[in-house]
Design a protein around this motif. Structure first.
Motif, PDB file in Angstrom:
ATOM      1  N   TYR A  80       0.727  -1.240  -0.036  1.00 29.32           N
ATOM      2  CA  TYR A  80       0.116   0.160   0.183  1.00 29.32           C
ATOM      3  C   TYR A  80       0.884   1.440   0.101  1.00 29.32           C
ATOM      4  CZ  TYR A  80       0.519   0.622   5.076  1.00 29.32           C
ATOM      5  OH  TYR A  80       1.001   0.773   6.400  1.00 29.32           O
ATOM      6  N   THR A  81       2.148   1.194  -0.031  1.00 31.38           N
ATOM      7  CA  THR A  81       2.842   2.381  -0.319  1.00 31.38           C
ATOM      8  C   THR A  81       3.718   2.607  -1.740  1.00 31.38           C
ATOM      9  OG1 THR A  81       4.863   0.999   0.635  1.00 31.38           O
ATOM     10  CG2 THR A  81       3.624   2.717   2.095  1.00 31.38           C
ATOM     11  N   ASN A  82       4.466   1.369  -1.995  1.00 30.31           N
ATOM     12  CA  ASN A  82       5.271   1.557  -3.308  1.00 30.31           C
ATOM     13  C   ASN A  82       4.229   1.276  -4.430  1.00 30.31           C
ATOM     14  OD1 ASN A  82       7.922   2.285  -2.461  1.00 30.31           O
ATOM     15  ND2 ASN A  82       7.735   0.447  -1.227  1.00 30.31           N
ATOM     16  N   SER A  83       3.199   0.344  -4.060  1.00 34.66           N
ATOM     17  CA  SER A  83       2.537  -0.110  -5.240  1.00 34.66           C
ATOM     18  C   SER A  83       1.439   0.834  -5.779  1.00 34.66           C
ATOM     19  CB  SER A  83       1.406  -1.284  -4.685  1.00 34.66           C
ATOM     20  OG  SER A  83       0.464  -0.687  -3.649  1.00 34.66           O
ATOM     21  N   LEU A  84       1.316   2.306  -5.019  1.00 28.31           N
ATOM     22  CA  LEU A  84       0.607   3.183  -5.255  1.00 28.31           C
ATOM     23  C   LEU A  84       1.215   3.836  -6.681  1.00 28.31           C
ATOM     24  CD1 LEU A  84      -0.502   4.779  -1.809  1.00 28.31           C
ATOM     25  CD2 LEU A  84      -1.943   3.279  -3.381  1.00 28.31           C
ATOM     26  N   THR A  85       2.694   3.994  -6.494  1.00 33.47           N
ATOM     27  CA  THR A  85       3.401   4.610  -7.558  1.00 33.47           C
ATOM     28  C   THR A  85       3.285   3.803  -8.770  1.00 33.47           C
ATOM     29  OG1 THR A  85       4.807   5.801  -5.968  1.00 33.47           O
ATOM     30  CG2 THR A  85       5.589   5.333  -8.108  1.00 33.47           C
ATOM     31  N   ILE A  86       3.688   2.503  -8.398  1.00 37.65           N
ATOM     32  CA  ILE A  86       3.456   1.626  -9.772  1.00 37.65           C
ATOM     33  C   ILE A  86       1.965   1.374 -10.378  1.00 37.65           C
ATOM     34  CG2 ILE A  86       3.870  -1.004 -10.293  1.00 37.65           C
ATOM     35  CD1 ILE A  86       6.321   0.475  -9.299  1.00 37.65           C
ATOM     36  N   PHE A  87       1.115   1.527  -9.456  1.00 33.13           N
ATOM     37  CA  PHE A  87      -0.311   1.524 -10.360  1.00 33.13           C
ATOM     38  C   PHE A  87      -0.580   2.964 -10.949  1.00 33.13           C
ATOM     39  CE2 PHE A  87      -2.076  -1.032  -6.523  1.00 33.13           C
ATOM     40  CZ  PHE A  87      -1.612  -2.134  -7.245  1.00 33.13           C
ATOM     41  N   LEU A  88       0.050   3.844 -10.560  1.00 32.90           N
ATOM     42  CA  LEU A  88      -0.169   5.397 -11.140  1.00 32.90           C
ATOM     43  C   LEU A  88       0.719   5.278 -12.374  1.00 32.90           C
ATOM     44  CD1 LEU A  88       0.316   8.142  -8.444  1.00 32.90           C
ATOM     45  CD2 LEU A  88      -1.823   7.701 -10.004  1.00 32.90           C
ATOM     46  N   GLY A  89       1.848   4.769 -12.524  1.00 37.61           N
ATOM     47  CA  GLY A  89       2.474   4.686 -13.608  1.00 37.61           C
ATOM     48  C   GLY A  89       2.002   3.731 -14.574  1.00 37.61           C
ATOM     49  N   PHE A  90       1.340   2.754 -14.215  1.00 39.45           N
ATOM     50  CA  PHE A  90       0.569   2.012 -14.992  1.00 39.45           C
ATOM     51  C   PHE A  90      -0.460   2.397 -15.859  1.00 39.45           C
ATOM     52  CE2 PHE A  90      -2.169  -1.577 -16.341  1.00 39.45           C
ATOM     53  CZ  PHE A  90      -1.343  -2.593 -16.917  1.00 39.45           C
ATOM     54  N   PHE A  91      -1.502   3.114 -15.015  1.00 45.85           N
ATOM     55  CA  PHE A  91      -2.933   3.523 -15.516  1.00 45.85           C
ATOM     56  C   PHE A  91      -2.749   5.174 -16.314  1.00 45.85           C
ATOM     57  CE2 PHE A  91      -4.371   0.680 -12.445  1.00 45.85           C
ATOM     58  CZ  PHE A  91      -5.490  -0.137 -13.269  1.00 45.85           C
ATOM     59  N   TYR A  92      -1.679   5.867 -15.511  1.00 45.21           N
ATOM     60  CA  TYR A  92      -1.427   7.208 -15.886  1.00 45.21           C
ATOM     61  C   TYR A  92      -0.090   7.419 -16.422  1.00 45.21           C
ATOM     62  CZ  TYR A  92      -6.154   7.838 -13.787  1.00 45.21           C
ATOM     63  OH  TYR A  92      -7.603   7.582 -13.637  1.00 45.21           O
ATOM     64  N   THR A  93       0.128   8.898 -16.509  1.00 45.79           N
ATOM     65  CA  THR A  93       1.416   9.360 -17.006  1.00 45.79           C
ATOM     66  C   THR A  93       2.359   9.387 -15.930  1.00 45.79           C
ATOM     67  OG1 THR A  93       0.731  11.400 -16.950  1.00 45.79           O
ATOM     68  CG2 THR A  93       0.171  10.617 -19.104  1.00 45.79           C
ATOM     69  N   PRO A  94       3.634   9.462 -16.246  1.00 41.85           N
ATOM     70  CA  PRO A  94       4.932   9.770 -15.453  1.00 41.85           C
ATOM     71  C   PRO A  94       4.517  11.212 -14.633  1.00 41.85           C
ATOM     72  CG  PRO A  94       5.913   8.770 -17.357  1.00 41.85           C
ATOM     73  CD  PRO A  94       4.583   9.226 -17.742  1.00 41.85           C
ATOM     74  N   ASN A  95       3.791  11.871 -15.203  1.00 40.53           N
ATOM     75  CA  ASN A  95       3.392  13.254 -14.733  1.00 40.53           C
ATOM     76  C   ASN A  95       2.633  13.058 -13.610  1.00 40.53           C
ATOM     77  OD1 ASN A  95       3.311  16.325 -14.793  1.00 40.53           O
ATOM     78  ND2 ASN A  95       1.168  15.977 -14.851  1.00 40.53           N
ATOM     79  N   SER A  96       1.670  12.305 -13.429  1.00 39.42           N
ATOM     80  CA  SER A  96       0.879  11.899 -12.189  1.00 39.42           C
ATOM     81  C   SER A  96       1.606  11.342 -11.282  1.00 39.42           C
ATOM     82  CB  SER A  96      -0.270  10.916 -12.611  1.00 39.42           C
ATOM     83  OG  SER A  96      -1.219  11.563 -13.448  1.00 39.42           O
ATOM     84  N   VAL A  97       2.414  10.191 -11.486  1.00 41.22           N
ATOM     85  CA  VAL A  97       3.470   9.651 -10.747  1.00 41.22           C
ATOM     86  C   VAL A  97       4.470  10.758 -10.037  1.00 41.22           C
ATOM     87  CG1 VAL A  97       5.560   8.184 -10.504  1.00 41.22           C
ATOM     88  CG2 VAL A  97       3.730   7.723 -11.912  1.00 41.22           C
ATOM     89  N   GLY A  98       4.812  11.798 -10.648  1.00 38.80           N
ATOM     90  CA  GLY A  98       5.582  12.598 -10.061  1.00 38.80           C
ATOM     91  C   GLY A  98       5.053  13.697  -9.219  1.00 38.80           C
ATOM     92  N   ILE A  99       3.545  13.823  -9.393  1.00 40.30           N
ATOM     93  CA  ILE A  99       2.710  14.815  -8.468  1.00 40.30           C
ATOM     94  C   ILE A  99       2.539  14.225  -7.078  1.00 40.30           C
ATOM     95  CG2 ILE A  99       0.499  15.967  -8.018  1.00 40.30           C
ATOM     96  CD1 ILE A  99       0.412  16.315 -11.213  1.00 40.30           C
ATOM     97  N   PHE A 100       2.280  12.771  -7.258  1.00 38.91           N
ATOM     98  CA  PHE A 100       2.004  12.172  -6.003  1.00 38.91           C
ATOM     99  C   PHE A 100       3.212  11.842  -5.353  1.00 38.91           C
ATOM    100  CE2 PHE A 100       1.957   7.911  -4.122  1.00 38.91           C
ATOM    101  CZ  PHE A 100       1.108   8.176  -3.041  1.00 38.91           C
ATOM    102  N   SER A 101       4.456  11.416  -6.185  1.00 39.53           N
ATOM    103  CA  SER A 101       5.635  11.020  -5.464  1.00 39.53           C
ATOM    104  C   SER A 101       6.406  12.067  -4.734  1.00 39.53           C
ATOM    105  CB  SER A 101       6.501  10.403  -6.371  1.00 39.53           C
ATOM    106  OG  SER A 101       5.941   9.058  -6.899  1.00 39.53           O
ATOM    107  N   SER A 102       6.252  13.281  -5.210  1.00 33.91           N
ATOM    108  CA  SER A 102       7.071  14.487  -4.585  1.00 33.91           C
ATOM    109  C   SER A 102       6.366  14.668  -3.327  1.00 33.91           C
ATOM    110  CB  SER A 102       6.782  15.650  -5.341  1.00 33.91           C
ATOM    111  OG  SER A 102       5.569  16.088  -5.836  1.00 33.91           O
ATOM    112  N   MET A 103       5.027  14.642  -2.997  1.00 30.61           N
ATOM    113  CA  MET A 103       4.463  14.775  -1.913  1.00 30.61           C
ATOM    114  C   MET A 103       4.755  13.747  -0.814  1.00 30.61           C
ATOM    115  SD  MET A 103       0.665  16.535  -2.970  1.00 30.61           S
ATOM    116  CE  MET A 103       0.584  17.820  -4.168  1.00 30.61           C
ATOM    117  N   GLU A 104       4.632  12.535  -1.217  1.00 26.33           N
ATOM    118  CA  GLU A 104       4.675  11.173  -0.681  1.00 26.33           C
ATOM    119  C   GLU A 104       6.151  11.256  -0.160  1.00 26.33           C
ATOM    120  OE1 GLU A 104       5.648   7.222   0.178  1.00 26.33           O
ATOM    121  OE2 GLU A 104       6.225   8.176  -1.521  1.00 26.33           O
TER     122      GLU A 104
END
Length: 422
Positions: free
Chosen positions: A235-259
């Motif tokens: 429930y931590t790293n999988s969130l980034t993996i799921f975002l990378g699978f469904f959406y663009t690296p931009n979405s990954v960047g927004i969430f990951s920078s905060m997290e």
């Protein structure tokens, strides 16, 4: 509790806080620089690579940072037992590293969606090699936290400045990954030099008593912790993996920078006290369970105070933090951080209740409960995370993370109270 015990805790905590201060300050310098320098897509790939590698690190560590630390701390006056644990755990970790590397290649080649993350993930695998050479579990078990801290500081100071030299444009994410991964390899090499010089008994006669049944015992001892840690990673790293699978690296960047910023803050405050307190609680429990509980209570109130002070600071200086770290994002995105930051409390207290409470004060029953809490919640979180991320993009990842961390905190607190550890 004796004065020497308090002195030991204070000295170790000071060194660890100093070392954690470096771990805290350098990422806070590097993170905004990377967000500013790299494009949103590059930062997303950078973040994805680190999230993906966490699964390899998790598998290779296999819970030894707790189980092996405990085993060595309980047998610190028995050099043969310490040496046997060191070599058997290291052997298991090396084997697991090879398995993990094979798995990484298989996943990256099997899913075309991950093709543009391939180079970044493979470069970041250097981190896995470095963690094998840098046995924090051994340093903690033999209570050489000063040496561990100094090695950690030197490795970061040697490598991190190169980020500002070699990462200069929006596509330099591979350079950023290599330099930060290299810090783990440098730490591993320095720790190996230290152990050969100051803990010679570990290497006298070469590899000592490495046998299949001893290796199996080490795996068995840490298996429940590995399961719980695996669930945490779900429930931590999988969130980034799921975002990378469904959406663009931009979405990954927004969430990951905060997290990543929030976790840097939390563990910058929490990790040193947990690392210093855990072996002390183990030893106190052997002498007197009431004294160990009393010590745990003091640690609990100390951590609560620290976390409250940290959040007060974030709350009153949120505009400065947002302007510094999230100035490239939209106002609606950057303002989410102040609400997301409230998660520092359940993360910190859930860790104290789990590691120092159920694992430190508990027996095999509490160890199983600790594992099951993370297993059940981790499994439950997967469909929830998938659904929320699929529907809400990076906001779904934030909602999922907040919900799960509060749930872990509440359940851990319930069992700590049930067994009268607090």
């Amino acid at each position: 509790m004796t004065k020497n015990t308090y002195k030991e805790l204070i000295v170790n905590s000071v060194y660890l806080y100093f070392g954690q201060g470096i771990n805290f300050i350098l990422p806070l310098l590097v993170l905004p620089y990377l967000i500013k320098t790299l494009s949103s897509q590059s930062f997303g790939i950078y973040s994805f690579a680190f999230a993906f590698t966490q699964f390899s690190l998790l598998f290779v560590d296999f819970g030894f940072n707790i189980s092996a630390t405990k085993n060595i701390a309980e047998n610190v006056l028995n050099p043969k037992k310490t040496k046997m644990t060191f070599w058997n755990v290291t052997s298991v970790k090396c084997f697991f590293m090879l398995v993990s590397l094979l798995f990484t290649f298989t996943i990256l080649l099997s899913f075309s969606k991950f093709s543009y993350y391939k180079e970044a993930v493979l470069i970041n695998f250097i981190t896995v090699i470095g963690t094998i050479l840098y046995p924090t579990w051994l340093f903690q078990g033999i209570n050489k936290l000063k040496a561990m801290t100094i090695i950690n500081i030197i490795s970061k100071l040697i490598t991190y400045p190169f980020v500002f030299i070699f990462v200069t444009n929006s596509t330099d994410f591979l350079q950023a990954i290599f330099i930060q991964s290299l810090s783990f390899l440098v730490a591993g090499l320095l720790s190996l030099i230290y152990l050969i010089k100051y803990q010679k008994f570990l290497f006298e006669g070469g590899v000592y008593n490495v046998k299949k049944h001893f290796m199996k015992n080490e795996i068995k001892d840490s298996f429940s912790i590995f399961l719980s840690n695996s669930s945490i990673s779900l429930y931590t790293n999988s969130l980034t993996i799921f975002l990378g699978f469904f959406y663009t690296p931009n979405s990954v960047g927004i969430f990951s920078s905060m997290e990543r910023l929030i976790r840097t803050i939390v563990f910058g405050v929490l990790a040193p006290i947990n690392q210093a307190a855990f072996p002390i609680i183990i030893n106190l429990k052997k002498e007197s369970l009431p004294q160990a509980k009393d010590f745990f209570l003091k640690i609990f109130f100390f951590v609560v105070t620290l976390v409250v002070l940290v959040y007060i600071f974030i709350y009153f200086f949120n505009s400065e933090i947002i302007n510094k770290f999230f100035h490239q994002y939209k106002n609606s995105e950057s303002s989410i951080f102040i609400y997301f930051a409230a998660i520092i409390f359940p993360i910190a207290m859930g860790s104290v209740f789990g590691q120092l409470g159920l694992l430190g004060l508990g027996n095999e029953l509490q160890k199983k409960i600790f594992s099951r809490i993370y297993i059940y919640i981790g499994i439950f979180s997967l469909p929830l995370s998938l659904f929320l991320i699929y529907k809400l993009d990076y906001l779904g990842a934030i909602y999922s993370m907040v919900f799960v961390e509060f749930l872990v905190f509440i359940v851990m607190g319930y069992f700590v109270k049930k067994y009268k550890f607090l």
